[in-house]
Design a protein around this motif. Sequence first.
Motif, PDB file in Angstrom:
ATOM      1  N   UNK A  74       0.847  -1.194   0.000  1.00 17.24           N
ATOM      2  CA  UNK A  74       0.000   0.000   0.000  1.00 17.24           C
ATOM      3  C   UNK A  74       0.883   1.245   0.000  1.00 17.24           C
ATOM      4  N   UNK A  75       0.726   2.061  -1.017  1.00 16.65           N
ATOM      5  CA  UNK A  75       1.609   3.213  -1.240  1.00 16.65           C
ATOM      6  C   UNK A  75       1.694   4.142  -0.027  1.00 16.65           C
ATOM      7  N   UNK A  76       0.572   4.498   0.563  1.00 20.66           N
ATOM      8  CA  UNK A  76       0.570   5.425   1.698  1.00 20.66           C
ATOM      9  C   UNK A  76       1.344   4.842   2.885  1.00 20.66           C
ATOM     10  N   UNK A  77       1.107   3.587   3.207  1.00 22.28           N
ATOM     11  CA  UNK A  77       1.835   2.938   4.308  1.00 22.28           C
ATOM     12  C   UNK A  77       3.313   2.810   3.964  1.00 22.28           C
ATOM     13  N   UNK A  78       3.606   2.484   2.707  1.00 19.59           N
ATOM     14  CA  UNK A  78       4.986   2.337   2.251  1.00 19.59           C
ATOM     15  C   UNK A  78       5.769   3.648   2.422  1.00 19.59           C
ATOM     16  N   UNK A  79       5.158   4.778   2.112  1.00 16.43           N
ATOM     17  CA  UNK A  79       5.831   6.071   2.272  1.00 16.43           C
ATOM     18  C   UNK A  79       6.179   6.322   3.740  1.00 16.43           C
ATOM     19  N   UNK A  80       5.255   6.005   4.640  1.00 12.74           N
ATOM     20  CA  UNK A  80       5.534   6.176   6.075  1.00 12.74           C
ATOM     21  C   UNK A  80       6.618   5.209   6.530  1.00 12.74           C
ATOM     22  N   UNK A  81       6.594   3.983   5.998  1.00  7.87           N
ATOM     23  CA  UNK A  81       7.616   2.988   6.308  1.00  7.87           C
ATOM     24  C   UNK A  81       8.991   3.480   5.868  1.00  7.87           C
ATOM     25  N   UNK A  82       9.090   4.006   4.654  1.00  4.92           N
ATOM     26  CA  UNK A  82      10.371   4.519   4.142  1.00  4.92           C
ATOM     27  C   UNK A  82      10.896   5.655   5.028  1.00  4.92           C
ATOM     28  N   UNK A  83      10.009   6.500   5.485  1.00  2.00           N
ATOM     29  CA  UNK A  83      10.410   7.595   6.369  1.00  2.00           C
ATOM     30  C   UNK A  83      10.977   7.043   7.676  1.00  2.00           C
TER      31      UNK A  83
END
Length: 191
Positions: A74-83
Amino acid sequence: MSIKNKLKSIIRQSGYKIVNLNPRNDMWKLLSDLLTLKQVSVVCDIGANKGQFLTKFKNHIDSKIDGYVCFEPIEQSYKELKSLIRSQKKYFKIEAHNIALGHYSGTAEINITPNLVSSSLMKPSDEFYEYMTTENTELDIVNIPIYRMDDYIEKDKSDILKNKSANCFLKLDVQGFELNVLDGFGDFIES
């Protein structure tokens, strides 16, 4: 009465109890001991979401690992994960992959729920659909890349997973899709 006993009394009156943590009952201590015993060098976090397990792992596990690999479609969760990962890389090598894992390689439809953590590649039941949606919200259906793990490794998509002889700990949180994910490991998992 000592301050310690007064505090305990106040806490008990509030309906809580203070106890010493017994290491035999501490999940993180048990997991740390298991990882050491089995000489695990890689953690595979499948369904990593925003990195909640990664954070707890870093805070509670004493075992030395070489790498931690996250999979979150999931793109939104992935962005938070990368952060989050940017702040964690000093502890061990970490990779994040914005894909789903399953029993085939290609594309898949994921049912994205408003709270994201309940999203799944599985079709939701009518009861779950009613519970998760309101007049103002609906489930989103998004096409995402999906890979068999053995295909993903063969294509050298992960530097950490290139060492196929490394002992790997799998954490799966894929909302009912676990057997499909395990099927996609093929020969990567020994029986």
